[in-house]
Design a protein around this motif. Structure first.
Motif, PDB file in Angstrom:
ATOM      1  N   MET A   8       0.839  -1.209   0.000  1.00 28.30           N
ATOM      2  CA  MET A   8       0.000   0.000   0.000  1.00 28.30           C
ATOM      3  C   MET A   8       0.874   1.259   0.000  1.00 28.30           C
ATOM      4  N   ALA A   9       1.959   1.245   0.774  1.00 30.98           N
ATOM      5  CA  ALA A   9       2.874   2.397   0.799  1.00 30.98           C
ATOM      6  C   ALA A   9       3.529   2.599  -0.571  1.00 30.98           C
ATOM      7  N   LEU A  10       3.952   1.514  -1.204  1.00 35.63           N
ATOM      8  CA  LEU A  10       4.545   1.611  -2.540  1.00 35.63           C
ATOM      9  C   LEU A  10       3.521   2.120  -3.561  1.00 35.63           C
ATOM     10  N   SER A  11       2.295   1.661  -3.446  1.00 35.02           N
ATOM     11  CA  SER A  11       1.240   2.087  -4.358  1.00 35.02           C
ATOM     12  C   SER A  11       0.992   3.590  -4.213  1.00 35.02           C
ATOM     13  N   GLN A  12       0.868   4.050  -2.979  1.00 37.76           N
ATOM     14  CA  GLN A  12       0.644   5.481  -2.738  1.00 37.76           C
ATOM     15  C   GLN A  12       1.828   6.306  -3.236  1.00 37.76           C
ATOM     16  N   TRP A  13       3.034   5.831  -2.953  1.00 41.90           N
ATOM     17  CA  TRP A  13       4.226   6.541  -3.405  1.00 41.90           C
ATOM     18  C   TRP A  13       4.254   6.600  -4.938  1.00 41.90           C
ATOM     19  N   GLY A  14       3.900   5.495  -5.585  1.00 39.01           N
ATOM     20  CA  GLY A  14       3.881   5.444  -7.049  1.00 39.01           C
ATOM     21  C   GLY A  14       2.905   6.445  -7.642  1.00 39.01           C
ATOM     22  N   ARG A  15       1.707   6.546  -7.047  1.00 32.86           N
ATOM     23  CA  ARG A  15       0.723   7.535  -7.528  1.00 32.86           C
ATOM     24  C   ARG A  15       1.258   8.949  -7.364  1.00 32.86           C
ATOM     25  N   THR A  16       1.838   9.235  -6.193  1.00 31.44           N
ATOM     26  CA  THR A  16       2.390  10.564  -5.916  1.00 31.44           C
ATOM     27  C   THR A  16       3.522  10.887  -6.878  1.00 31.44           C
ATOM     28  N   HIS A  17       4.378   9.915  -7.113  1.00 29.48           N
ATOM     29  CA  HIS A  17       5.508  10.114  -8.018  1.00 29.48           C
ATOM     30  C   HIS A  17       5.029  10.401  -9.444  1.00 29.48           C
ATOM     31  N   LYS A  18       4.040   9.629  -9.903  1.00 28.01           N
ATOM     32  CA  LYS A  18       3.519   9.833 -11.256  1.00 28.01           C
ATOM     33  C   LYS A  18       2.957  11.247 -11.408  1.00 28.01           C
ATOM     34  N   LEU A  19       2.214  11.719 -10.390  1.00 30.29           N
ATOM     35  CA  LEU A  19       1.674  13.086 -10.439  1.00 30.29           C
ATOM     36  C   LEU A  19       2.785  14.127 -10.466  1.00 30.29           C
ATOM     37  N   LYS A  20       3.821  13.892  -9.669  1.00 29.61           N
ATOM     38  CA  LYS A  20       4.946  14.827  -9.620  1.00 29.61           C
ATOM     39  C   LYS A  20       5.637  14.924 -10.981  1.00 29.61           C
ATOM     40  N   ILE A  21       5.862  13.777 -11.592  1.00 25.89           N
ATOM     41  CA  ILE A  21       6.527  13.747 -12.900  1.00 25.89           C
ATOM     42  C   ILE A  21       5.660  14.458 -13.939  1.00 25.89           C
ATOM     43  N   LYS A  22       4.345  14.236 -13.900  1.00 26.37           N
ATOM     44  CA  LYS A  22       3.449  14.910 -14.853  1.00 26.37           C
ATOM     45  C   LYS A  22       3.464  16.420 -14.644  1.00 26.37           C
ATOM     46  N   GLU A  23       3.530  16.856 -13.378  1.00 23.84           N
ATOM     47  CA  GLU A  23       3.570  18.284 -13.071  1.00 23.84           C
ATOM     48  C   GLU A  23       4.872  18.928 -13.566  1.00 23.84           C
ATOM     49  N   ASP A  24       5.954  18.179 -13.512  1.00 31.54           N
ATOM     50  CA  ASP A  24       7.252  18.702 -13.910  1.00 31.54           C
ATOM     51  C   ASP A  24       7.375  18.887 -15.424  1.00 31.54           C
ATOM     52  N   PHE A  25       6.475  18.276 -16.190  1.00 33.08           N
ATOM     53  CA  PHE A  25       6.557  18.383 -17.656  1.00 33.08           C
ATOM     54  C   PHE A  25       5.426  19.160 -18.228  1.00 33.08           C
TER      55      PHE A  25
END
Length: 124
Positions: A107-124
């Protein structure tokens, strides 16, 4: 009300080494491309047959799935159940209680993965 902030223990070289060793052990057992995927599918589906498991996990070959299941069984994450009272014989795989101890990690990895994906999308 006590506003004192709990101080973290200072990280010593020994503690760092112990943490690295523990993480290395965990990654050795559940790391790789397929093991966590297999564990997740088994936890969500209950008893599942080999072919159904292979269809659910896109891209995994029968040989790789077989090897990964053997490794997971040796490490106590998967139980192989053979039903000999039927013809043909049915083999199912189930997650063990021990594999369910990984639920908070997953669950922690899943949440981190969602957060990371959003961060990467925001950066581009």
């Amino acid at each position: 009300m006590d506003n004192t902030v709990a101080l973290e223990e200072p990280i010593t070289a020994q503690r760092c080494s112990e943490n690295l060793s523990s993480v290395e052990d965990a990654i050795y057992v559940i790391g790789g491309k397929w093991k966590l995927k297999i564990i997740i599918v088994l936890q969500e589906n209950g008893n599942i047959r080999f072919n159904e498991l292979q269809r659910t996990i896109k891209g995994i070959s029968a040989r790789v799935l077989s090897n990964e299941l053997k490794d997971l069984e040796l490490n106590g994450f998967v139980k192989r159940v053979v039903h000999t009272e039927q013809t043909p014989i049915v083999v199912e795989y189930i997650s063990t209680d021990y594999s369910r101890t990984l639920k908070p990690v997953i669950m922690a990895l899943s949440q981190w993965g969602r957060t990371h994906k959003l961060k990467i999308k925001e950066d581009f």
